[in-house]
Design a protein around this motif. Structure first.
Motif, PDB file in Angstrom:
ATOM      1  N   HIS A  46     -12.109 -29.787 -20.929  1.00 40.16           N
ATOM      2  CA  HIS A  46     -12.464 -28.368 -20.883  1.00 40.16           C
ATOM      3  C   HIS A  46     -11.710 -27.670 -19.759  1.00 40.16           C
ATOM      4  O   HIS A  46     -11.185 -26.548 -19.958  1.00 40.16           O
ATOM      5  CB  HIS A  46     -13.963 -28.220 -20.678  1.00 40.16           C
ATOM      6  N   ALA A  47     -11.645 -28.295 -18.575  1.00 38.67           N
ATOM      7  CA  ALA A  47     -10.937 -27.681 -17.459  1.00 38.67           C
ATOM      8  C   ALA A  47      -9.459 -27.509 -17.795  1.00 38.67           C
ATOM      9  O   ALA A  47      -8.861 -26.447 -17.519  1.00 38.67           O
ATOM     10  CB  ALA A  47     -11.104 -28.532 -16.206  1.00 38.67           C
ATOM     11  N   ALA A  48      -8.858 -28.531 -18.409  1.00 36.82           N
ATOM     12  CA  ALA A  48      -7.440 -28.435 -18.774  1.00 36.82           C
ATOM     13  C   ALA A  48      -7.207 -27.327 -19.790  1.00 36.82           C
ATOM     14  O   ALA A  48      -6.234 -26.564 -19.686  1.00 36.82           O
ATOM     15  CB  ALA A  48      -6.966 -29.782 -19.327  1.00 36.82           C
ATOM     16  N   LYS A  49      -8.098 -27.219 -20.756  1.00 29.92           N
ATOM     17  CA  LYS A  49      -7.938 -26.176 -21.785  1.00 29.92           C
ATOM     18  C   LYS A  49      -8.105 -24.789 -21.181  1.00 29.92           C
ATOM     19  O   LYS A  49      -7.361 -23.848 -21.527  1.00 29.92           O
ATOM     20  CB  LYS A  49      -8.951 -26.389 -22.899  1.00 29.92           C
ATOM     21  N   MET A  50      -9.059 -24.601 -20.277  1.00 33.29           N
ATOM     22  CA  MET A  50      -9.270 -23.293 -19.659  1.00 33.29           C
ATOM     23  C   MET A  50      -8.059 -22.865 -18.837  1.00 33.29           C
ATOM     24  O   MET A  50      -7.696 -21.680 -18.810  1.00 33.29           O
ATOM     25  CB  MET A  50     -10.517 -23.339 -18.763  1.00 33.29           C
ATOM     26  N   VAL A  51      -7.424 -23.822 -18.145  1.00 33.87           N
ATOM     27  CA  VAL A  51      -6.243 -23.489 -17.342  1.00 33.87           C
ATOM     28  C   VAL A  51      -5.051 -23.219 -18.246  1.00 33.87           C
ATOM     29  O   VAL A  51      -4.340 -22.217 -18.081  1.00 33.87           O
ATOM     30  CB  VAL A  51      -5.934 -24.634 -16.353  1.00 33.87           C
ATOM     31  N   ALA A  52      -4.810 -24.099 -19.223  1.00 28.67           N
ATOM     32  CA  ALA A  52      -3.630 -23.968 -20.084  1.00 28.67           C
ATOM     33  C   ALA A  52      -3.683 -22.704 -20.936  1.00 28.67           C
ATOM     34  O   ALA A  52      -2.647 -22.093 -21.217  1.00 28.67           O
ATOM     35  CB  ALA A  52      -3.501 -25.199 -20.970  1.00 28.67           C
ATOM     36  N   SER A  53      -4.869 -22.313 -21.347  1.00 33.81           N
ATOM     37  CA  SER A  53      -4.999 -21.120 -22.201  1.00 33.81           C
ATOM     38  C   SER A  53      -5.157 -19.831 -21.406  1.00 33.81           C
ATOM     39  O   SER A  53      -5.162 -18.740 -21.975  1.00 33.81           O
ATOM     40  CB  SER A  53      -6.204 -21.286 -23.132  1.00 33.81           C
ATOM     41  N   GLY A  54      -5.324 -19.943 -20.090  1.00 36.58           N
ATOM     42  CA  GLY A  54      -5.486 -18.759 -19.257  1.00 36.58           C
ATOM     43  C   GLY A  54      -6.893 -18.204 -19.205  1.00 36.58           C
ATOM     44  O   GLY A  54      -7.130 -17.165 -18.570  1.00 36.58           O
ATOM     45  N   VAL A  55      -7.849 -18.865 -19.842  1.00 33.97           N
ATOM     46  CA  VAL A  55      -9.228 -18.356 -19.858  1.00 33.97           C
ATOM     47  C   VAL A  55      -9.843 -18.386 -18.459  1.00 33.97           C
ATOM     48  O   VAL A  55     -10.719 -17.566 -18.135  1.00 33.97           O
ATOM     49  CB  VAL A  55     -10.089 -19.181 -20.845  1.00 33.97           C
ATOM     50  N   VAL A  56      -9.389 -19.296 -17.598  1.00 26.98           N
ATOM     51  CA  VAL A  56      -9.949 -19.369 -16.242  1.00 26.98           C
ATOM     52  C   VAL A  56      -9.718 -18.061 -15.497  1.00 26.98           C
ATOM     53  O   VAL A  56     -10.555 -17.644 -14.668  1.00 26.98           O
ATOM     54  CB  VAL A  56      -9.352 -20.570 -15.477  1.00 26.98           C
ATOM     55  N   ASN A  57      -8.606 -17.369 -15.785  1.00 24.44           N
ATOM     56  CA  ASN A  57      -8.368 -16.076 -15.149  1.00 24.44           C
ATOM     57  C   ASN A  57      -9.378 -15.035 -15.629  1.00 24.44           C
ATOM     58  O   ASN A  57      -9.832 -14.185 -14.861  1.00 24.44           O
ATOM     59  CB  ASN A  57      -6.948 -15.607 -15.466  1.00 24.44           C
ATOM     60  N   THR A  58      -9.740 -15.126 -16.899  1.00 24.22           N
ATOM     61  CA  THR A  58     -10.769 -14.236 -17.443  1.00 24.22           C
ATOM     62  C   THR A  58     -12.112 -14.491 -16.774  1.00 24.22           C
ATOM     63  O   THR A  58     -12.861 -13.552 -16.469  1.00 24.22           O
ATOM     64  CB  THR A  58     -10.887 -14.426 -18.970  1.00 24.22           C
ATOM     65  N   LEU A  59     -12.413 -15.759 -16.542  1.00 25.40           N
ATOM     66  CA  LEU A  59     -13.674 -16.103 -15.866  1.00 25.40           C
ATOM     67  C   LEU A  59     -13.723 -15.514 -14.464  1.00 25.40           C
ATOM     68  O   LEU A  59     -14.768 -15.032 -14.016  1.00 25.40           O
ATOM     69  CB  LEU A  59     -13.844 -17.619 -15.809  1.00 25.40           C
ATOM     70  N   ARG A  60     -12.602 -15.540 -13.775  1.00 28.10           N
ATOM     71  CA  ARG A  60     -12.576 -14.983 -12.422  1.00 28.10           C
ATOM     72  C   ARG A  60     -12.848 -13.483 -12.456  1.00 28.10           C
ATOM     73  O   ARG A  60     -13.527 -12.937 -11.575  1.00 28.10           O
ATOM     74  CB  ARG A  60     -11.218 -15.260 -11.769  1.00 28.10           C
TER      75      ARG A  60
END
Length: 420
Positions: free
Chosen positions: A297-311
């Protein structure tokens, strides 16, 4: 000889001989109310005596008896103070403490009497030198009423931090297990959204839970991975509900709280992925399974850019938040490292592990730069489980996973057709 008439005979016989019985005082006991009251007084006195003993067996038996009487509708409120002072506030066994806590919560006590008993008892146990006593105290946190949590967690934050860093494995495990049940809850997220102090403590605890995924004890490490997985699943469920147009009860504040915790956890996992991969390789199979989803899940969030949306969700209106500076190539290398780590386990002899790895690898095949062979290897491995009896109830999930990811297969479609 002269015989008495039947009427006279009937009048001389006692009612029990004629088939008549006096009305009973209850369906289970035919004694008078005063006799019943006296028996209950004796029983409560005996239970109090057993609770004051230092024998764990006598104490647990007495608590079970009190719970039985409470379940039967009898008033045993007179035991509340003894249970609190002799069990919860004393170095009793973990079993006795849980039973005493259940008893106090089952009694019809007013909050102004119950709440101080619970808080005082749990706080004194949490700072007790014996790690087993402290472990039983912190293990009780998830079962507490919601309105007690802010004051207890705020006042006990130093003890909780000490438990998470304790040299005793049992205390670390109890703290991880308790917080993994408590922190992802809706009520706590709502409290943190309106209580900055509690939010700061909870954020610190999440950071410590992420670090404990590298703990030397397998049980503690697995518990920390499971806590991270629960955090991601809770947030993902609410994010998907928003996309579907559902009205969420938790509101913007609670969603921002969860997004902050998830983004921090994702950053930690991504930056320490090589250490975490190395740690999981020396874990037992049953513990290894719980490590798969957080890594993927962490790898997918980083690779897809969703982690930036979470921030951005975590800090709405903050224009200083910058996107990740990692290049697409760097992200693909990190994802490939995790795929290479998981790929051998598709051939495992443990079917649940094969299923867990296969389902999660399909998620990575869908990220930017994902490869068709990742999806084909995962689908072939999942389809080998089709005829296994223990997976008969999972066939719908298998079909859904395969059909949803058909577009990823490309040339691997030929292999898939043969497998189907």
């Amino acid at each position: 000889s002269h015989q008495r008439s039947p009427t006279l005979l009937r009048r001389t016989l006692p009612p029990s001989d004629l088939g008549h019985r006096p009305p009973s005082t209850s369906s289970g006991d035919r004694r008078s109310p005063s006799a019943l009251g006296g028996a209950m007084d004796l029983l409560i006195a005996q239970i109090n005596t057993d609770l004051r003993s230092s024998d764990a067996l006598r104490q647990s038996s007495a608590l079970l008896q009190a719970l039985q009487q409470c379940a039967a509708g009898r008033d045993v409120s007179a035991l509340a103070r003894t249970a609190a002072t002799e069990i919860l506030s004393a170095p009793s066994s973990a079993v006795c403490k849980r039973l005493a806590l259940d008893l106090l919560r089952a009694l019809p006590l007013p909050p102004d009497l119950l709440d101080p008993l619970l808080l005082t008892s749990l706080r004194s146990d949490l700072s007790f030198p014996d790690p087993d006593v402290a472990a039983s105290s912190i293990a009780s946190f998830p079962s507490l009423p919601s309105h007690l949590l802010p004051s207890l967690l705020s006042s006990a934050h130093a003890d909780i931090a000490a438990a998470l860093s304790s040299p005793a494995e049992s205390l670390r495990l109890a703290a991880v297990t308790s917080l993994s049940s408590l922190l992802p809850r809706d009520d706590l997220a709502l409290m943190c959204s309106t209580n900055p102090s509690l939010m700061a403590h909870a954020t610190t605890w999440w950071g410590r839970l992420a670090e404990l995924a590298l703990d030397s004890a397998d049980a503690v490490s697995a518990g920390a991975f499971e806590a991270l997985a629960r955090l991601f699943q809770e947030l993902e469920g609410r994010r998907m509900s928003r996309l579907a147009g559902d009205k969420l009860v938790d509101g913007e504040g609670a969603l921002a709280v969860r997004a902050q915790w998830a983004a921090d956890a994702i950053d930690f996992i991504w930056s320490r992925r090589n250490m975490l991969i190395a740690r999981t390789m020396v874990m037992p199979v049953e513990s290894f399974r719980v490590t798969v989803y957080p890594l993927v899940h962490a790898a997918k969030m980083v690779a897809s850019g969703v982690v930036n949306t979470l921030r951005r969700i975590a800090k709405p209106g903050d224009t200083t938040i910058a996107d990740s500076v990692e290049s697409s190539a760097e992200k693909l290398v990190g994802v490939s490292d995790i795929v290479s780590h998981l790929l051998p386990f598709l051939s495992s002899l443990d079917p649940p592990l094969v299923f867990e790895v296969g389902i999660n690898m399909l998620a990575l095949a869908d990220v930017p730069g994902g490869k068709p062979e990742w999806a084909s290897a995962a689908i072939i491995a999942i389809l080998t489980l089709w005829d296994r009896q223990e997976f008969s109830s999972m066939r719908e999930t298998i079909v859904r996973a395969v059909v949803t990811n058909l577009h990823l297969l490309d040339l691997g479609m030929q292999v898939l057709n043969q497998s189907l």
